[in-house]
Enzyme design. Structure first.
Site, mmCIF file in Angstrom:
data_model
loop_
_atom_site.group_PDB
_atom_site.id
_atom_site.type_symbol
_atom_site.label_atom_id
_atom_site.label_comp_id
_atom_site.label_asym_id
_atom_site.label_seq_id
_atom_site.Cartn_x
_atom_site.Cartn_y
_atom_site.Cartn_z
ATOM 1 C CG LEU A 173 -2.137 -0.862 1.273
ATOM 2 C CD1 LEU A 173 -2.899 -0.630 2.568
ATOM 3 C CD2 LEU A 173 -3.047 -0.617 0.085
ATOM 4 C CG ASP A 174 0.770 3.996 -3.179
ATOM 5 O OD1 ASP A 174 1.612 3.135 -3.473
ATOM 6 O OD2 ASP A 174 -0.037 4.482 -3.993
ATOM 7 C CB THR A 175 3.732 6.035 2.560
ATOM 8 O OG1 THR A 175 4.854 5.188 2.280
ATOM 9 C CG2 THR A 175 3.862 6.579 3.965
ATOM 10 C CB THR A 185 -2.970 4.169 0.324
ATOM 11 O OG1 THR A 185 -2.585 4.908 -0.834
ATOM 12 C CG2 THR A 185 -4.304 3.485 0.056
#
Length: 249
Positions: free
Chosen positions: A28-30, A32
């Site tokens: 997961l993107d930071t 998100t």
């Protein structure tokens, strides 16, 4: 890495070679928020890695878009939540990093906003059919011409400061996958025994749901989570403020 401190270790004797530490099988993107799939055994890790590579896993995200997304194809595709229905999804088919990338999305809610582009904030449900870096964020900003609210990287100072205060409005709130153990030969026998005795732990002890998929009789697990409160707060707040200003004028 906080995973070992957040998860309960497997019981001694758990089949599938217990890992020394839990392993996330996707990213997961930071900025998100939301669901992350983690494996506790080597067999589960291998199965889940393969499912992500073969695109067996369905990931669902909710995002708030700064404006009204456009420049997308509207197609009738099967609804992943209700397989007997067809639903209109907008399809973004645009390569990223030299690789093909496909995102399907649909509008869930729109509200009028004095701070947003087009005078509108749009809440969308998005399902990336591929797993490219920042795929949803880049497709929305570059192809649909409207970035996500709170996206400093792809919108930055081009959006109202109010949208930048509380982080990125993107949440992974749903995921569906084939159970890595109960679809093995031994695991399926145990699953069938639990079904007969009404001792299904997937139903009794968690919020997950499982069922059969087609004639293949595959145990499919679907997990969802509620959106962070800030999503609804932003939409409701912008709608109320616009309405109040309009009545005053």
């Amino acid at each position: 890495d906080m995973l070992p401190y957040c998860l309960t270790p497997p019981k001694r004797g758990t089949p599938g070679q217990i890992l020394k530490r839990p392993m996330a099988v996707h990213r997961l993107d930071t900025p998100t928020s939301g669901l992350l799939v983690v494996a506790k055994t080597k067999d589960a890790m291998d199965s889940l890695y393969e499912q992500f590579q073969q695109r067996v896993v369905t990931k669902t995200y909710i995002a708030i878009v700064n404006g009204i997304p456009s420049n997308c194809d509207d197609k009738l595709v099967p609804n992943t939540h209700e397989t007997d229905r067809l639903v209109n999804w907008n399809i973004v088919d645009y390569p990223l990093g030299g690789k093909y990338a496909i995102t399907q999305w649909r509008t869930l809610r729109s509200v009028r906003s004095l701070n947003a582009k087009d005078g509108t904030l749009t809440m969308v449900e998005a399902q990336p059919r591929t797993g490219r870096y920042h795929q949803i964020r880049r497709h929305m900003a570059w192809v649909c011409r409207r970035p996500l609210a709170g996206d400093d990287l792809y919108a930055g100072a081009l959006q109202a400061s109010k949208f930048r205060r509380n982080g990125l409005y993107l949440c992974s709130n749903g995921i569906a996958l084939d159970h890595p153990y109960y679809n093995t030969q031994i695991g399926r026998q145990i699953w069938d025994q639990m079904e007969k005795s009404n001792r299904n732990p997937m139903i009794v002890q968690s919020s997950s749901s499982a069922g059969e998929k087609g004639d293949e009789s595959i145990v499919r697990v679907t997990v969802t989570k509620e959106l962070p409160k800030r999503f609804g707060k932003l939409m409701d707040g912008e709608q109320s403020w616009e309405k109040w200003c309009r009545t005053k004028n």
